[in-house]
Scaffold this motif. Sequence first.
Motif, mmCIF file in Angstrom:
data_model
loop_
_atom_site.group_PDB
_atom_site.id
_atom_site.type_symbol
_atom_site.label_atom_id
_atom_site.label_comp_id
_atom_site.label_asym_id
_atom_site.label_seq_id
_atom_site.Cartn_x
_atom_site.Cartn_y
_atom_site.Cartn_z
ATOM 1 N N LEU A 1 20.758 22.195 55.829
ATOM 2 C CA LEU A 1 21.764 22.818 54.966
ATOM 3 C C LEU A 1 21.947 22.016 53.679
ATOM 4 O O LEU A 1 22.000 22.579 52.584
ATOM 5 C CB LEU A 1 23.109 22.912 55.692
ATOM 6 C CG LEU A 1 23.329 24.063 56.657
ATOM 7 C CD1 LEU A 1 24.761 24.036 57.177
ATOM 8 C CD2 LEU A 1 23.043 25.422 56.011
ATOM 9 N N LEU A 2 22.036 20.696 53.816
ATOM 10 C CA LEU A 2 22.213 19.859 52.637
ATOM 11 C C LEU A 2 21.010 19.935 51.704
ATOM 12 O O LEU A 2 21.140 19.722 50.494
ATOM 13 C CB LEU A 2 22.453 18.411 53.059
ATOM 14 C CG LEU A 2 23.827 18.117 53.664
ATOM 15 C CD1 LEU A 2 23.857 16.717 54.263
ATOM 16 C CD2 LEU A 2 24.929 18.278 52.622
ATOM 17 N N ALA A 3 19.851 20.268 52.253
ATOM 18 C CA ALA A 3 18.644 20.378 51.429
ATOM 19 C C ALA A 3 18.761 21.488 50.391
ATOM 20 O O ALA A 3 18.016 21.510 49.406
ATOM 21 C CB ALA A 3 17.420 20.605 52.304
ATOM 22 N N LEU A 4 19.687 22.431 50.588
ATOM 23 C CA LEU A 4 19.901 23.509 49.624
ATOM 24 C C LEU A 4 20.559 23.004 48.340
ATOM 25 O O LEU A 4 20.521 23.689 47.319
ATOM 26 C CB LEU A 4 20.790 24.596 50.244
ATOM 27 C CG LEU A 4 20.227 25.341 51.460
ATOM 28 C CD1 LEU A 4 21.304 26.246 52.054
ATOM 29 C CD2 LEU A 4 19.008 26.153 51.081
ATOM 30 N N GLU A 5 21.172 21.832 48.397
ATOM 31 C CA GLU A 5 21.885 21.284 47.253
ATOM 32 C C GLU A 5 20.910 20.671 46.249
ATOM 33 O O GLU A 5 19.727 20.457 46.544
ATOM 34 C CB GLU A 5 22.871 20.204 47.727
ATOM 35 C CG GLU A 5 23.933 20.693 48.702
ATOM 36 C CD GLU A 5 25.059 21.453 48.017
ATOM 37 O OE1 GLU A 5 25.208 21.338 46.780
ATOM 38 O OE2 GLU A 5 25.815 22.149 48.737
ATOM 39 N N ASP A 10 8.217 15.211 59.705
ATOM 40 C CA ASP A 10 8.105 16.485 58.999
ATOM 41 C C ASP A 10 9.411 16.864 58.322
ATOM 42 O O ASP A 10 9.413 17.462 57.244
ATOM 43 C CB ASP A 10 7.628 17.593 59.948
ATOM 44 C CG ASP A 10 8.554 17.802 61.132
ATOM 45 O OD1 ASP A 10 9.383 16.914 61.426
ATOM 46 O OD2 ASP A 10 8.464 18.869 61.784
ATOM 47 N N LEU A 11 10.548 16.503 58.933
ATOM 48 C CA LEU A 11 11.841 16.804 58.318
ATOM 49 C C LEU A 11 12.058 15.938 57.084
ATOM 50 O O LEU A 11 12.510 16.436 56.033
ATOM 51 C CB LEU A 11 12.960 16.590 59.341
ATOM 52 C CG LEU A 11 14.377 16.950 58.892
ATOM 53 C CD1 LEU A 11 14.448 18.359 58.322
ATOM 54 C CD2 LEU A 11 15.347 16.802 60.064
ATOM 55 N N ALA A 12 11.726 14.657 57.178
ATOM 56 C CA ALA A 12 11.842 13.775 56.010
ATOM 57 C C ALA A 12 10.935 14.256 54.881
ATOM 58 O O ALA A 12 11.335 14.274 53.707
ATOM 59 C CB ALA A 12 11.493 12.340 56.402
ATOM 60 N N ALA A 13 9.725 14.690 55.228
ATOM 61 C CA ALA A 13 8.788 15.181 54.207
ATOM 62 C C ALA A 13 9.322 16.435 53.539
ATOM 63 O O ALA A 13 9.189 16.610 52.311
ATOM 64 C CB ALA A 13 7.432 15.454 54.849
ATOM 65 N N SER A 14 9.932 17.310 54.327
ATOM 66 C CA SER A 14 10.498 18.540 53.766
ATOM 67 C C SER A 14 11.619 18.239 52.781
ATOM 68 O O SER A 14 11.715 18.879 51.718
ATOM 69 C CB SER A 14 11.014 19.426 54.904
ATOM 70 O OG SER A 14 11.661 20.573 54.398
ATOM 71 N N LEU A 15 12.462 17.262 53.100
ATOM 72 C CA LEU A 15 13.545 16.881 52.191
ATOM 73 C C LEU A 15 12.984 16.336 50.889
ATOM 74 O O LEU A 15 13.468 16.661 49.797
ATOM 75 C CB LEU A 15 14.444 15.845 52.862
ATOM 76 C CG LEU A 15 15.242 16.318 54.078
ATOM 77 C CD1 LEU A 15 15.946 15.142 54.742
ATOM 78 C CD2 LEU A 15 16.254 17.384 53.694
ATOM 79 N N ARG A 16 11.952 15.530 50.996
ATOM 80 C CA ARG A 16 11.344 14.955 49.784
ATOM 81 C C ARG A 16 10.684 16.036 48.940
ATOM 82 O O ARG A 16 10.749 16.004 47.701
ATOM 83 C CB ARG A 16 10.329 13.876 50.176
ATOM 84 C CG ARG A 16 10.969 12.617 50.774
ATOM 85 C CD ARG A 16 9.929 11.528 51.017
ATOM 86 N NE ARG A 16 10.530 10.286 51.490
ATOM 87 C CZ ARG A 16 10.367 9.788 52.713
ATOM 88 N NH1 ARG A 16 9.581 10.429 53.590
ATOM 89 N NH2 ARG A 16 10.943 8.656 53.060
ATOM 90 N N GLN A 17 10.058 17.001 49.593
ATOM 91 C CA GLN A 17 9.417 18.089 48.856
ATOM 92 C C GLN A 17 10.425 18.901 48.055
ATOM 93 O O GLN A 17 10.089 19.484 47.021
ATOM 94 C CB GLN A 17 8.648 18.990 49.821
ATOM 95 C CG GLN A 17 7.376 18.360 50.373
ATOM 96 C CD GLN A 17 6.761 19.152 51.516
ATOM 97 O OE1 GLN A 17 7.240 20.239 51.858
ATOM 98 N NE2 GLN A 17 5.699 18.622 52.106
ATOM 99 N N ARG A 18 11.663 18.930 48.539
ATOM 100 C CA ARG A 18 12.726 19.650 47.832
ATOM 101 C C ARG A 18 13.341 18.810 46.712
ATOM 102 O O ARG A 18 14.290 19.235 46.066
ATOM 103 C CB ARG A 18 13.819 20.087 48.806
ATOM 104 C CG ARG A 18 13.411 21.245 49.714
ATOM 105 C CD ARG A 18 14.519 21.533 50.725
ATOM 106 N NE ARG A 18 14.259 22.745 51.478
ATOM 107 C CZ ARG A 18 14.756 23.944 51.189
ATOM 108 N NH1 ARG A 18 15.531 24.092 50.113
ATOM 109 N NH2 ARG A 18 14.490 24.997 51.924
#
Length: 347
Positions: free
Chosen positions: A180-184, A202-210
């Motif tokens: 949810l916070l990744a939407l910010e 994979d979750l850490a990578a997704s956050l970085r990609q955003r």
Amino acid sequence: MNLAGEHILTVEQFDLPQLERLFEVTDRMLPYARRQRTTRVLEGAVLGNLFFEPSTRSRLSFGAAFNRLGGHVSETTGFAFSSMAKGESIYDTSRVVSGYVDTLVVRHPEEGAVSEFAAATNVPVVNGGDGPGEHPTQALLDLYTLCRERGLRPGGVGGATVAFVGDLRYGRTVHSLTKLLALEDTLRFVCVAPPVLQIPDDLAASLRQRGHRVDITDDLAEGIREADVVYTTRIQQERIPEDVSISGYQDRFRIDAALYERVCRPGTTLMHPLPRDSRTGRSELADDLNLHPELAIFRQTDNGIPVRMALFALVLDVADQVDDTARDVAWHHPARIGVADTRTVLS
């Protein structure tokens, strides 16, 4: 997306406008959640609360939220008290129970099982937690709490530093809230845990990609030093594989009043999805913080009622009718729920 009739299975269904709509409805639910007013908008509606895994807060919170909208709750807990103990499939259970109720909340120890329930029915299914997968309504109430504590709204959290402490690998509340916070806009995530309990790659990578910054550390003091919000979790011992040793980790990631005063910024918000483990040598969030004004954990769990009320109202398409049958309550209710509460004022 209009939530009417929809399953709520993952936080990835939501975008910022939907979160703003949900939180606007949640704000309107506060007088009902705080025992000031009552409504019968869901009078005659039935919730099926199916919990195949132990729960106190979530199960009672879902039920209380539906009750406060005027609905009725039917529930079962554990496999032993369901026909699954006789070999009934998820498909059959879902289809049968859907004939009795207007919406379902399901908690199951296996990741993906709640989606199987949803695939068998057109009755809205809400994910109450599926093993190490997701717990979307917990993440929604967590984000609502974070926003209220910091005076923010969805879309306005960007720039904050959020430290996640504890079991970040098996703690599904962490997985859902980070999504949810990744939407910010750009956030700094500080992930504080031993390597075996660190956030999934994979979750850490997704956050970085955003475009977010993700720092990985096992140093508690340094990890929380610059945080605006510290979100700590207990070690999920019931989900950790037998070949993974966590011996000696609990005390290394314990936050108490002395540590807070020594390293945290003034006003740093402390959050925890509960339950916290209060046993000697395992307490991740010490009892000596109970009177601390920035300890938000009980306001956080209280917020589960209005958030889940709002979700039910949107899914059953009655959000704009709640006030039609409203009246003030006649019974006594305390000004503050807990004897140590410093902020939660009910009236």
